[in-house]
Scaffold this motif. Structure first.
Motif, mmCIF file in Angstrom:
data_model
loop_
_atom_site.group_PDB
_atom_site.id
_atom_site.type_symbol
_atom_site.label_atom_id
_atom_site.label_comp_id
_atom_site.label_asym_id
_atom_site.label_seq_id
_atom_site.Cartn_x
_atom_site.Cartn_y
_atom_site.Cartn_z
ATOM 1 N N ALA A 191 30.877 -43.794 17.194
ATOM 2 C CA ALA A 191 31.693 -44.734 16.411
ATOM 3 C C ALA A 191 32.344 -45.755 17.335
ATOM 4 N N LYS A 192 32.834 -45.278 18.487
ATOM 5 C CA LYS A 192 33.467 -46.213 19.432
ATOM 6 C C LYS A 192 32.465 -47.214 19.997
ATOM 7 N N ALA A 193 31.181 -46.811 20.050
ATOM 8 C CA ALA A 193 30.138 -47.718 20.549
ATOM 9 C C ALA A 193 29.626 -48.657 19.458
ATOM 10 N N GLY A 194 30.225 -48.573 18.258
ATOM 11 C CA GLY A 194 29.888 -49.540 17.207
ATOM 12 C C GLY A 194 28.764 -49.133 16.281
ATOM 13 N N ALA A 195 28.460 -47.828 16.217
ATOM 14 C CA ALA A 195 27.370 -47.379 15.335
ATOM 15 C C ALA A 195 27.657 -47.736 13.877
ATOM 16 N N THR A 196 26.634 -48.196 13.182
ATOM 17 C CA THR A 196 26.745 -48.415 11.736
ATOM 18 C C THR A 196 26.670 -47.073 11.018
ATOM 19 N N PHE A 197 25.750 -46.220 11.503
ATOM 20 C CA PHE A 197 25.558 -44.878 10.939
ATOM 21 C C PHE A 197 25.542 -43.861 12.073
ATOM 22 N N ILE A 198 26.086 -42.684 11.799
ATOM 23 C CA ILE A 198 25.916 -41.550 12.709
ATOM 24 C C ILE A 198 25.097 -40.503 11.952
ATOM 25 N N SER A 199 24.091 -39.952 12.616
ATOM 26 C CA SER A 199 23.220 -38.975 11.945
ATOM 27 C C SER A 199 23.378 -37.577 12.524
ATOM 28 N N PRO A 200 24.304 -36.775 11.973
ATOM 29 C CA PRO A 200 24.391 -35.361 12.350
ATOM 30 C C PRO A 200 23.280 -34.580 11.658
ATOM 31 N N PHE A 201 22.640 -33.666 12.397
ATOM 32 C CA PHE A 201 21.483 -32.915 11.879
ATOM 33 C C PHE A 201 21.929 -31.542 11.374
ATOM 34 N N ASN B 47 40.803 -39.935 10.107
ATOM 35 C CA ASN B 47 42.063 -39.941 10.877
ATOM 36 C C ASN B 47 42.301 -41.288 11.541
ATOM 37 N N TYR B 48 41.226 -41.903 11.995
ATOM 38 C CA TYR B 48 41.373 -43.114 12.814
ATOM 39 C C TYR B 48 40.774 -44.367 12.174
ATOM 40 N N GLY B 49 40.296 -44.229 10.951
ATOM 41 C CA GLY B 49 39.780 -45.391 10.231
ATOM 42 C C GLY B 49 38.474 -45.955 10.784
ATOM 43 N N PHE B 50 37.655 -45.100 11.406
ATOM 44 C CA PHE B 50 36.345 -45.589 11.863
ATOM 45 C C PHE B 50 35.483 -45.952 10.650
#
Ligand code: G3P
Length: 217
Positions: free
Chosen positions: A119-129, A153-156
């Protein structure tokens, strides 16, 4: 919760898209191999069918090559989401590509900390498997819930794209814990319609109407 379909099979994508079940598509190198198609050609065809985000994964492992591949993939269509692995190089590529305005899906996420730095690197989506964690006796759904809490918590704004969804129960749990998106194979999405009491009830209704001898058409 948005539904992405996790496949590169055109017939399946068309069928589900016609029913309004497809908010986007995810592919990966294994799904491209399974399709037997050229990655650029099949990705272009998928983008012509679906208006939502279509994830296409880079195959390089160093940041510069990932960025070059990502730029080439992004030329295919406006709705391309460049998929990069959750490695340090992948995060570097994510930062550059997202700064250029491209959608980036950071994949192969197996921990809350990985999701935090994506998220800090600017991902549009994170894909947890989910399924692959379940495979090693770790509850994949706990990871989705942890990421939800951390992002809230942090509004990402990074969207949680639950992946490696294997069962209808995974789909329900994803919706309950607040995944933004889930991606599942076509068979899992189709099986969401199944219920034994639906089958039993329908059989009884059909038997009764047949006994009356009535027909609508
Ligand atoms: O979206 C990722 C997915 O394709 C992985 O699924 O079942 O191979 O763990 P699976």
């Amino acid at each position: 919760m948005k539904f992405f379909v996790d496949t590169a099979e055109i017939a399946d994508i068309k069928e589900l898209n016609d029913l309004g079940m497809v908010d986007g598509v995810t592919t990966n190198p294994s799904l491209i191999k399974k399709s037997g198609r050229d990655i650029l050609e099949v990705t272009k065809e998928i983008c012509s069918i679906v208006s939502g985000p279509v994830s296409a994964e880079v195959t390089a492992t160093d940041a510069d090559q990932m960025i070059a591949e990502g730029r080439k993939l992004a030329e295919i269509a406006e709705n391309i989401t460049v998929k990069v692995p959750l490695t340090w190089d992948g995060l570097q590529a994510c930062k550059v590509l997202s700064s250029e305005g491209k959608m980036v899906n950071v994949t192969l996420c197996f921990s809350a900390n990985q999701a935090l730095i994506a998220a800090k690197a600017g991902a549009t989506f994170i894909s947890p498997f989910i399924g692959r964690l379940d495979d090693i006796n770790i509850d994949g759904m706990d990871l989705i819930a942890d990421i939800r809490q951390i992002y809230d918590n942090y509004g990402f704004e990074t969207e949680i794209l639950a992946a490696s969804v294997r069962t209808v129960n995974h789909v329900t749990q994803c919706a309950l814990v607040g995944a933004d998106v889930m991606t599942a194979p076509p068979a899992v999405i189709k099986s969401l319609a199944n219920h034994p009491l639906t089958d039993k009830g329908l059989a009884a209704f059909l038997a009764d109407i047949e006994k009356t001898g009535q027909k609508i058409l």
